[in-house]
Design a protein around this motif. Sequence first.
Motif, PDB file in Angstrom:
ATOM      1  N   PRO A 205       1.004  -0.950  -0.710  1.00 58.43           N
ATOM      2  CA  PRO A 205       0.066   0.099   0.257  1.00 58.43           C
ATOM      3  C   PRO A 205       0.480   0.965   0.417  1.00 58.43           C
ATOM      4  O   PRO A 205       2.177   1.415   0.316  1.00 58.43           O
TER       5      PRO A 205
ATOM      6  N   GLU B 123       0.253   4.190   1.227  1.00 58.00           N
ATOM      7  CA  GLU B 123       0.368   4.765   2.780  1.00 58.00           C
ATOM      8  C   GLU B 123       0.253   3.119   4.039  1.00 58.00           C
ATOM      9  O   GLU B 123       0.150   2.395   3.832  1.00 58.00           O
ATOM     10  N   PRO B 124       1.381   3.962   4.388  1.00 59.27           N
ATOM     11  CA  PRO B 124       1.975   2.493   6.102  1.00 59.27           C
ATOM     12  C   PRO B 124       0.688   2.806   6.537  1.00 59.27           C
ATOM     13  O   PRO B 124      -0.157   2.895   6.374  1.00 59.27           O
ATOM     14  N   HIS B 125       0.302   1.656   7.281  1.00 59.90           N
ATOM     15  CA  HIS B 125      -0.479   0.224   7.744  1.00 59.90           C
ATOM     16  C   HIS B 125      -0.579   0.946   8.815  1.00 59.90           C
ATOM     17  O   HIS B 125       0.929   1.923   9.675  1.00 59.90           O
TER      18      HIS B 125
END
Length: 272
Positions: A256, A258-260
């Motif tokens: 992804p 975006e970071p988790h």
Amino acid sequence: MTGTRLVIDGVTLTAGAYRLVEDVSLAARPGEVIGLVGPNGSGKSSLLRAVYRVLRPVTGRVSVDGTDAWSLPVRQLARTVAAVVQESGAEFDLSVREVVAMGRTPHKRLLDGDTPEDAALITSALAAVDATDLAHRPFDQLSGGERQRVLIARALAQQPSLLVLDEPTNHLDIRHQLEVLGALRRLPATVMVALHDLNLAAYYCDRLYVLRDGKVTAAGPPADVLTPQLLDEVYGVMGEVTIHPRTGAPQVTFLPAEPHPAAPTGAEHSSS
């Protein structure tokens, strides 16, 4: 049922002024499983429609064992090519077994009944997709996944030498995705299948053709085709590709942008 050779040579497909597929060429050797992959709108379904003779090329040629598919008599084509489409729109007032028996129609004369051979093929096709228990249920009362398996069974009962499938794992749970693709993998027929799941495509297909904007952007064995660069260029996503230690097939892991999000800590939710 034996495999047939499919050649798509310089095919362009249009819908009005819009080009769906442009100058696409590919070949499938007898008994191969060929995967079509690519984003939505890349031309996979359109290309399959040209093979099962719904969408006629404006240029180029689709040939089956050296013969132009569009020159074959309808009955001969039906004995050669079977198709499972994404949305059949069919509402059959028939039992599941009767729907699967429709696959035997190209091999019969008008008013012919089922032979013992037909019955055995129908039973085998139902078993191949884990639909034996559905045989006497009304088709129009099945779930989406159950219907999909029955339509695949109908295609198997047809005993084609070329089987064309457009997203056959749609609506299927994980177990039945694996069972259906495994059944296709074991067929002597040539199989051309459009798939969204790259990991399933990598495991079950001999070669992949990657489509983007109606053109082939990469082709070859899955290990050669599926690279982080291709995932970025074709799908616009980051990913890692490794070789799975147990299957030996490429394994795609999408990353992804975006970071988790961090899980909330107990302190953040403790009462004051």
